[in-house]
Design a protein around this motif. Sequence first.
Motif, PDB file in Angstrom:
ATOM      1  N   LEU A 290      38.892  26.305  94.053  1.00  0.00           N
ATOM      2  CA  LEU A 290      39.863  27.114  94.790  1.00  0.00           C
ATOM      3  C   LEU A 290      41.259  26.995  94.181  1.00  0.00           C
ATOM      4  O   LEU A 290      42.002  27.974  94.097  1.00  0.00           O
ATOM      5  CB  LEU A 290      39.886  26.702  96.272  1.00  0.00           C
ATOM      6  CG  LEU A 290      38.684  27.149  97.102  1.00  0.00           C
ATOM      7  CD1 LEU A 290      38.715  26.528  98.489  1.00  0.00           C
ATOM      8  CD2 LEU A 290      38.641  28.671  97.224  1.00  0.00           C
TER       9      LEU A 290
ATOM     10  N   SER B 226      43.292  30.026  92.619  1.00  0.00           N
ATOM     11  CA  SER B 226      44.584  30.331  93.196  1.00  0.00           C
ATOM     12  C   SER B 226      45.660  30.397  92.118  1.00  0.00           C
ATOM     13  O   SER B 226      46.483  31.311  92.096  1.00  0.00           O
ATOM     14  CB  SER B 226      44.904  29.266  94.235  1.00  0.00           C
ATOM     15  OG  SER B 226      46.121  29.539  94.815  1.00  0.00           O
TER      16      SER B 226
ATOM     17  N   THR C 132      45.652  24.186  99.500  1.00  0.00           N
ATOM     18  CA  THR C 132      44.213  24.241  99.248  1.00  0.00           C
ATOM     19  C   THR C 132      43.537  22.937  99.637  1.00  0.00           C
ATOM     20  O   THR C 132      42.445  22.940 100.211  1.00  0.00           O
ATOM     21  CB  THR C 132      43.944  24.554  97.759  1.00  0.00           C
ATOM     22  OG1 THR C 132      44.659  25.735  97.415  1.00  0.00           O
ATOM     23  CG2 THR C 132      42.474  24.753  97.499  1.00  0.00           C
TER      24      THR C 132
END
Lengths: 332, 278
Positions: A106, A110, A255
Amino acid sequence: MTRPSTVSDDRRGDTATDPPASGPGTARKRDRQPRPGRGTVLAVFLAPALALFVLLVLAPIVVAGYASFFKWNGFGLPENFIGLDNYTRAFGDPTFRGDLWRGLVLVVLSLGVQLPVALALAMLLNQPLRGRAVYRLILFAPYVLSEVTTAVLFTLVFSPNRGLGEGVARWLGADAGTIFADPDTVLYAVFMVVSWKYFGLYMMLFLAARQGIPKELHEAAVTDGASAWQAFRHVTLPLLGPTIRISIFLSVIGTIQLFDMVWVLTGGGPIHSSETLAVTMYQFGFRRFEVGYASAISITMFLLSLVFALFYQRIVLRRDTAGAITTQGGQR
Amino acid sequence: MTAMASRAQRTRSVVLHLVCIAVGVLIVVPVYFGVLGGFKDNGQLSSNPLGWPDPWVPNYLEILGNGVFWRQLGNSLLIAVSSTLIVVGSAAMAAFVFARYAFRGREFLVTLFAIGLMFPFAVAILPLFVLLRSVGLLDNPLGVILPQAAFGLPITIIILRQFFRTIPAEVEEAAVLDGCSAFGFFWRVLLPMARPALATVSVLAIVTSWNNFMLPLVVFSDQSWWTLPVGVQAFQGQYADDTARVLAYVVLSMLPALGFYAVAERQLIGGLTGSVKG
């Protein structure tokens, strides 16, 4: 520890607004003529904030650290000391290791997708454009929606044979009803919804920073024969550096702590394939009452954030002002 | 020459518009689908997801006519306003001291609060839950209000401290000469001067509280205290197969946030960018 924000070693140009703690400012004057009751003033003004912070932020974190060395169901006092067993158990557990891996995926998505897109849009919206304010308003709007509402909305958008996703997917020749049900795609689906909500925040930060750059600099570069791209690459981008670095920081910390979105969209499923550290922690702490083990996961999350923050501050932010770093949203 | 330039410019602006519209569509369409979907029944949703409702189904009226939604809206509001008042009040007091007094241990305390920025609820939630249970604050709005205020302190203190530093020492000296005590200066001079900054941090605190989910989720087992995010999630669980009805509920719960955003957009953006500038 982070360095105090009044240190003015290799910082550029912002010391003027930042009186050193005991410089020739008001402080020293006040020290020369101590007013009666100065200690009282300090105590009275600091008491509420300190009390709240110590009792409800620091103490729980210390307790979590303590509890992580015990086998404890959360009732009574932790008595069954097991040393580092909770940690060794976590690192031996495929779900927990998977959480770390998924967190990394992630973060990479991102930084690789969300932030560049936000930066590009911010540069576009910086151009003179009719209706710019409207675009800005719309693109930033999702940020004010809660993660829960966003997640529920998207669950419905992608509900099998009843949603919007179905139509779009048929058009693309895919099967939208299953992107949240398929272990191979669920993480990307979650990332998509997270981006939908948050990219406007980063766009807004970049836009504000861009508008803080004097026009002359860019113009001077172009006058000197630089192409628009070169001017951006060598003038604008370096000046946006501090904001980009802070955005990376926010994105990583956010995150690491992702919970609401995942919990509502997928609950971490199917078969743990979208689970995050916070979701695993919640499962063990509030569903199975393995509070000791869940605390160890909490502390891991905390240490990851802290180590990353310290490392980042040392290596990357050193050149920028040692200033505030927000978690918003982050919760945020 | 100029015709060339202007044509290039026009092309460029068309491209810019197209890109913005494309991204705008990605944002607007899911919301539009939700708003219209709330007026449909499930049959229409599958046969006609984006078209006009036919017939119009009164999902919204049903929800608005039922006290549960209003109750959750009220709870969210009560919790947001209370925790904002507490966090802004106590942070303003602390920020005043941090900005205008030099004392031993100041930097340590400021750093301590700054590190607090990295404490997510998730890290503290288990011990917090145990603590709240032992003092009997579960199923009590204070059990959400106080921890939220505590976790909001770092960012609020940092923004206000920056602002308080910009107020010239002369102002304070004049107030002291006029016989103001420290408290009098804070209350009668500093706070009124800091109105824009106070508005900014209040907006941030309200939005944060309004969207908070994890804490109310674990604190309130009693449904009558649920806030909107918890309520929306529960409603979705309850009516999982009634997509249209859940859409209506989600859209209604979005409206206050979007309305607030329309009113306070400037403060919100100012707060976010200001806090990043450090």
